[in-house]
Design an enzyme around this catalytic site. Sequence first.
Site, short mmCIF file in Angstrom:
data_model
loop_
_atom_site.label_atom_id
_atom_site.label_comp_id
_atom_site.label_asym_id
_atom_site.label_seq_id
_atom_site.Cartn_x
_atom_site.Cartn_y
_atom_site.Cartn_z
N LYS A 184 -1.29 -2.90 7.61
CA LYS A 184 -2.49 -2.49 8.39
C LYS A 184 -2.28 -3.36 9.77
O LYS A 184 -2.12 -4.53 9.85
CB LYS A 184 -3.73 -2.87 7.52
CG LYS A 184 -4.16 -1.88 6.86
CD LYS A 184 -5.40 -2.43 6.27
CE LYS A 184 -6.18 -1.43 5.33
NZ LYS A 184 -7.45 -1.98 4.53
N TYR B 293 -9.24 -11.06 -7.27
CA TYR B 293 -8.42 -11.45 -8.43
C TYR B 293 -8.52 -12.58 -9.08
O TYR B 293 -8.27 -12.69 -10.39
CB TYR B 293 -6.89 -11.40 -7.78
CG TYR B 293 -6.58 -10.00 -7.20
CD1 TYR B 293 -6.42 -9.00 -7.76
CD2 TYR B 293 -6.39 -9.91 -5.78
CE1 TYR B 293 -6.39 -7.61 -7.16
CE2 TYR B 293 -6.19 -8.73 -5.04
CZ TYR B 293 -6.08 -7.45 -5.77
OH TYR B 293 -5.77 -6.50 -5.01
N HIS C 27 -3.20 -9.46 3.09
CA HIS C 27 -4.60 -9.39 3.42
C HIS C 27 -4.91 -10.28 4.60
O HIS C 27 -4.53 -11.39 5.02
CB HIS C 27 -5.21 -10.13 2.08
CG HIS C 27 -5.36 -9.24 0.88
ND1 HIS C 27 -5.58 -9.81 -0.29
CD2 HIS C 27 -5.23 -7.87 0.70
CE1 HIS C 27 -5.56 -8.76 -1.16
NE2 HIS C 27 -5.39 -7.62 -0.43
N HIS D 127 -2.73 2.58 -5.77
CA HIS D 127 -3.38 1.18 -5.57
C HIS D 127 -3.42 0.46 -6.85
O HIS D 127 -3.46 -0.99 -6.49
CB HIS D 127 -4.89 1.47 -4.84
CG HIS D 127 -5.17 0.31 -4.10
ND1 HIS D 127 -4.53 0.19 -2.66
CD2 HIS D 127 -5.95 -0.72 -4.19
CE1 HIS D 127 -5.01 -0.66 -2.26
NE2 HIS D 127 -6.07 -1.59 -2.97
N ARG E 86 0.94 -1.26 0.08
CA ARG E 86 -0.07 -0.06 0.02
C ARG E 86 0.85 1.24 0.08
O ARG E 86 2.15 1.10 0.43
CB ARG E 86 -1.02 -0.10 0.95
CG ARG E 86 -1.84 -1.18 1.43
CD ARG E 86 -2.46 -1.20 2.74
NE ARG E 86 -3.34 -2.36 2.80
CZ ARG E 86 -3.00 -3.65 3.36
NH1 ARG E 86 -1.78 -3.75 3.89
NH2 ARG E 86 -3.82 -4.54 3.44
N ARG F 254 -1.04 -2.30 -6.71
CA ARG F 254 -1.25 -3.56 -5.85
C ARG F 254 -2.07 -4.53 -6.52
O ARG F 254 -1.76 -5.62 -6.51
CB ARG F 254 -2.07 -2.90 -4.53
CG ARG F 254 -2.00 -3.73 -3.72
CD ARG F 254 -2.59 -2.82 -2.45
NE ARG F 254 -3.17 -3.88 -1.36
CZ ARG F 254 -2.45 -4.62 -0.46
NH1 ARG F 254 -1.20 -4.59 -0.55
NH2 ARG F 254 -3.25 -5.18 0.44
#
Length: 189
Positions: free
Chosen positions: A74, A181, A172, A146, A47, A149
């Site tokens: 995150k 995806y 994730h 993004h 990110r 990514r």
Amino acid sequence: FRHVEKKDICYLTKEEIDSLLHACETAIPEGRRDYLMLLLLYNSGMRISEMISLQGKDVIISGNGQSHLRIMGKGRKERTVPLWQTTTKCLVSYMHENGIQSGDYLLSGRNINHLTRSGARYRIDCIVKKAPSNCPSLKNKSVTPHVFRHSTAMSLLQSGIDISTIAIWLGHESIETTHQYMVADIKLK
């Protein structure tokens, strides 16, 4: 229930990535930083917030030429992503040229010690404006940090990497997030 049409994932092809890399003015320091920024985004799938907070200590270079990037994601979750040899060479050269030590930010801003989100977005916009002449497909794409990514995920998927590995690579929490995806890849086929 109202059916909401899901937007297709916008991602860049290898040719489009190459076109953006070629648009970087590597003869000047800012251009070399931009080139490295694009390589890092595409190679790692991190990110933008993760990229701008990278420091010298987050680069792990082993003796065999293989290197990794330690990314703080995150929720303060840390992950380690392998870097390609082209990215490694560019990164080592950039760190050497700029005297980057373990506590220094990897990518510097114009007048501050690290690139900001808006600074990175601005630089990407500038590069995209220069690139389309040799890559018309870029004209119709909105290239944000993004999108790199998404491009990483699609590239890994198309290379035969399994979805659970891609989920770890991107940091994730849930494999459900990564599943989009697979859906996009199946649509392509």
